[in-house]
Design a protein around this motif. Structure first.
Motif, PDB file in Angstrom:
ATOM      1  N   ASN A  98       0.366 -13.651   6.423  1.00  0.00           N
ATOM      2  CA  ASN A  98       0.009 -13.962   5.028  1.00  0.00           C
ATOM      3  C   ASN A  98      -1.082 -13.051   4.480  1.00  0.00           C
ATOM      4  OD1 ASN A  98      -2.120 -15.005   6.494  1.00  0.00           O
ATOM      5  ND2 ASN A  98      -1.753 -17.135   5.921  1.00  0.00           N
ATOM      6  N   ASP A  99      -1.701 -12.230   5.348  1.00  0.00           N
ATOM      7  CA  ASP A  99      -2.700 -11.283   4.862  1.00  0.00           C
ATOM      8  C   ASP A  99      -2.167  -9.847   4.860  1.00  0.00           C
ATOM      9  OD1 ASP A  99      -2.588 -10.981   7.632  1.00  0.00           O
ATOM     10  OD2 ASP A  99      -4.739 -10.637   7.852  1.00  0.00           O
ATOM     11  N   LYS A 102      -0.343  -6.473  -0.123  1.00  0.00           N
ATOM     12  CA  LYS A 102       0.541  -6.945  -1.192  1.00  0.00           C
ATOM     13  C   LYS A 102       1.689  -5.982  -1.438  1.00  0.00           C
ATOM     14  CE  LYS A 102       0.454  -8.367  -6.059  1.00  0.00           C
ATOM     15  NZ  LYS A 102      -0.406  -8.485  -7.280  1.00  0.00           N
ATOM     16  N   LEU A 105       4.424  -6.652   1.136  1.00  0.00           N
ATOM     17  CA  LEU A 105       5.130  -7.910   0.878  1.00  0.00           C
ATOM     18  C   LEU A 105       6.099  -7.754  -0.282  1.00  0.00           C
ATOM     19  CD1 LEU A 105       2.082 -10.309   1.281  1.00  0.00           C
ATOM     20  CD2 LEU A 105       4.165 -10.453   2.650  1.00  0.00           C
ATOM     21  N   GLU A 106       5.631  -7.162  -1.354  1.00  0.00           N
ATOM     22  CA  GLU A 106       6.460  -7.021  -2.549  1.00  0.00           C
ATOM     23  C   GLU A 106       7.637  -6.085  -2.307  1.00  0.00           C
ATOM     24  OE1 GLU A 106       3.730  -5.772  -5.560  1.00  0.00           O
ATOM     25  OE2 GLU A 106       3.057  -7.820  -6.006  1.00  0.00           O
ATOM     26  N   ASP A 308      -2.021  -0.239  -0.802  1.00  0.00           N
ATOM     27  CA  ASP A 308      -2.270  -0.680  -2.170  1.00  0.00           C
ATOM     28  C   ASP A 308      -3.046   0.388  -2.941  1.00  0.00           C
ATOM     29  OD1 ASP A 308      -1.112  -3.249  -1.963  1.00  0.00           O
ATOM     30  OD2 ASP A 308      -2.877  -3.991  -0.914  1.00  0.00           O
TER      31      ASP A 308
END
Length: 318
Positions: A98-99, A102, A105-106, A308
């Motif tokens: 969950n960390d 981003k 994940l996307e 990111d």
């Protein structure tokens, strides 16, 4: 489980060559010596992981493919599996922390994979999370590094690297410095390039492979391991299928600090015009810091570029 082999790497290379253009080999002067950087950051998913994922999924039987696959990854392997699954029409579920960044994940979700998260900061075991999904689906586990097909697929980068260096460097690599998490890529390179010295590089505090090589037995990451931005290399321990190759082919491993990694990211951007994520820059960091020796036929693996924008901007700002 069968063992990975050089023959398997050649078979994987034929399959991969039919769907992907080869990534470039870029010269870079370091300490007055030219080193050769394999830009796997330019793969369609931004990392070398697409190689092993394609080899594994394209070898599934129709019955296995119908049940789908389950991957476990912080992002690069996840995207490789998702990319291959979408192209082959195979359902894919990816177990991700969950960390995870981003952007990873996307990107994984955008390729159609179903994401199941687990609580890495809270100490939840990722293999247990994957086992629950496998029990529900009956699918095939596509392990990020402890899988013979995956190791062979990653080894195709070594075959390509050798051919490119024969053309541009005057001979095959004498040494390959590579980022190392669980050891899938390092083991594949060792099988593909038996004459080259393989130097695995890990983040500070996550040097379980280096300690395993030093002790002769598999060591786990310590419970007090520091937080690291090298999420792609944040694996708890190598596995026997990887270590069986590594202990025969790697003399020792290295570790790099966060500041050394950041400097490597900045230099890759400044001189090679490449965006390299922290884990993907670990090998270059070791070379720049003088921890890995270089000669005119030393190769450096730049393994991933999925970071990111905000995080990369902070690195560039120093």
């Amino acid at each position: 489980m069968r063992s990975p082999s050089l023959a398997g790497i050649h078979a994987a290379a034929e399959k991969i060559a039919s769907i992907l253009p080869e990534t470039p080999l870029l010269p870079l002067e370091v300490h007055g010596v030219t080193v050769w950087c394999k830009a796997e950051v330019l793969q369609p998913v931004g990392a070398f992981k697409i190689r092993g994922a394609w080899h594994r999924l394209s070898d599934l039987s129709p019955e296995e493919a119908a049940k789908g696959v389950v991957g476990v990854s912080s992002g690069n392997h996840a995207q490789g599996v998702a990319w291959a699954a979408r192209r082959l029409g195979i359902p894919a579920i990816i177990v991700m922390p969950n960390d995870a960044p981003k952007v990873k994940l996307e990107a994984t979700a955008a390729m159609g994979a179903t994401i199941v998260t687990y609580d890495r900061p809270g100490g939840e075991d990722r293999d247990e999370a994957a086992a629950r999904v496998l029990a529900q689906t009956g699918g095939t586990l596509v392990h990020a590094y402890a899988d013979p097909w995956v190791i062979e697929g990653q080894g195709t980068a070594g075959l390509a690297l050798s051919a490119q260096m024969e053309q541009w460097a005057g001979g095959a690599p004498t040494r390959i410095v590579t980022p190392c998490g669980g050891g899938g890529l390092a083991a594949g390179l060792a099988l593909a390039c038996p004459e080259a010295e393989i130097v695995p590089v890990e983040p500070e505090g996550w040097d379980d492979v280096a300690r395993s090589l030093a002790s002769g037995t598999i060591q786990k990451v310590g419970a007090d391991a520091p937080a690291t931005l090298c999420d792609a290399l944040q694996t708890p321990a190598t596995r026997e299928i990887n270590f069986a190759v590594l202990k025969e082919r790697c003399q020792s491993g290295l570790w790099v600090s966060p500041s050394e990694v950041a400097e490597a990211q900045r230099l890759a951007f400044r001189q090679l015009r490449l965006v390299v994520e922290p884990g993907g820059a670990a090998a270059l960091a070791a070379v720049l810091a003088g921890k890995a020796p270089v000669d005119g036929r030393t190769a450096v693996m730049l393994t991933g570029g999925n970071t990111d924008a905000e995080a990369f901007a902070k690195v560039l700002a120093g």
